[in-house]
Design a protein around this motif. Structure first.
Motif: not given
Length: 247
Positions: A176-195
């Motif tokens: 329950x309350x699990x976000x799809x890996x693809x969406x979370x991957x993009x979040x992690x990638x954005x934090x690394x690349x953009x912040x």
């Protein structure tokens, strides 16, 4: 400009690489840099969510593994029964008695335990193995022909079944309350690349003695992840061009 995660890096690649990055960042106290501290906290939390999401997305594979381990444990128990039963027909009366005693123990723990639910099967199997491992029955089993190796094999397959069962139960517990890996991957990638990377690049210009080393380690990690993703992408592209399914 420091290299960024490629957009085609998959969830596992991003998760693994970022775990290394967070681990390297955690080796030093960055509390004096509040911006970096917040980035690290966000990155660590999001990557943990990504890792958990990946594990749950593999629940189908976990179920298949459980089925395989269950089949192996079932076969090992049936085989153990057959070997014990065969020993009851030996010409040596003492061995026959030992075999009868061991058979009685098997029977007391349900000769059809392999047909029970996985949870009940594990409970019965572990109880049986505990008794088989007692001094009284170890001596009897040692006397019987080819039974001892069957007990050891059943012990190992039961342990493997328990591990497989635990993994799928853990995955189901967090479904329950699990976000799809693809969406979370993009979040992690954005934090690394953009912040993370832009902040470190700016920090290196002002204080290279503090930030240069960690930026170098992170850059090497991302380069390694990108190289793996590039190889995977090339293999799939080649397979598609040749109309051969990629593995």
């Amino acid at each position: 400009m420091t290299i960024n995660y490629y957009h085609y890096c998959d969830s596992n690649e991003i998760s693994t690489g970022t775990s290394v990055i967070v681990g390297e960042l955690d080796k030093k106290d960055w509390s004096a840099d509040q911006i970096l501290s917040h980035i690290i906290a966000d990155l660590g939390t999001t990557n943990k969510d990504l890792t958990r999401s990946i594990e749950y997305s593999l629940s189908g594979a976990l179920a298949e593994n459980l089925r395989k381990e269950d089949e192996i444990a079932d076969n090992d128990f049936v085989c153990l029964k057959q070997f014990v039963k065969a020993n009851t027909y030996l010409p040596d009366a003492n061995l026959v008695q030992d075999a009868v005693d061991v058979w009685g123990l098997l029977k007391s723990h349900n000769l059809n335990l392999h047909k029970q639910s996985c949870e009940k099967q594990l409970a019965l199997s572990k109880a049986l193995l505990g008794n088989l491992d007692s001094a009284q029955f170890k001596a009897k089993i040692a006397n019987l022909i080819a039974v001892s190796p069957r007990v050891e094999k059943f012990k190992q397959s039961t342990s493997d079944l328990e591990t497989a069962y635990s993994k799928i139960m853990e995955a189901n517990a967090v479904k329950e309350n699990i976000t799809a890996p693809s969406a979370l991957k993009n979040e992690v990638r954005k934090i690394v690349n953009e912040r993370l990377l832009p902040h470190l690049e700016n920090a290196v210009k002002a204080m290279p003695e503090i930030y240069q080393e960690i930026l170098g380690v992170i850059t090497e990690t991302i380069e390694a992840v990108n190289a793996k993703a590039q190889i995977r992408k090339s293999i799939r592209s080649k397979a598609a061009a040749e109309e051969i399914p990629a593995e």
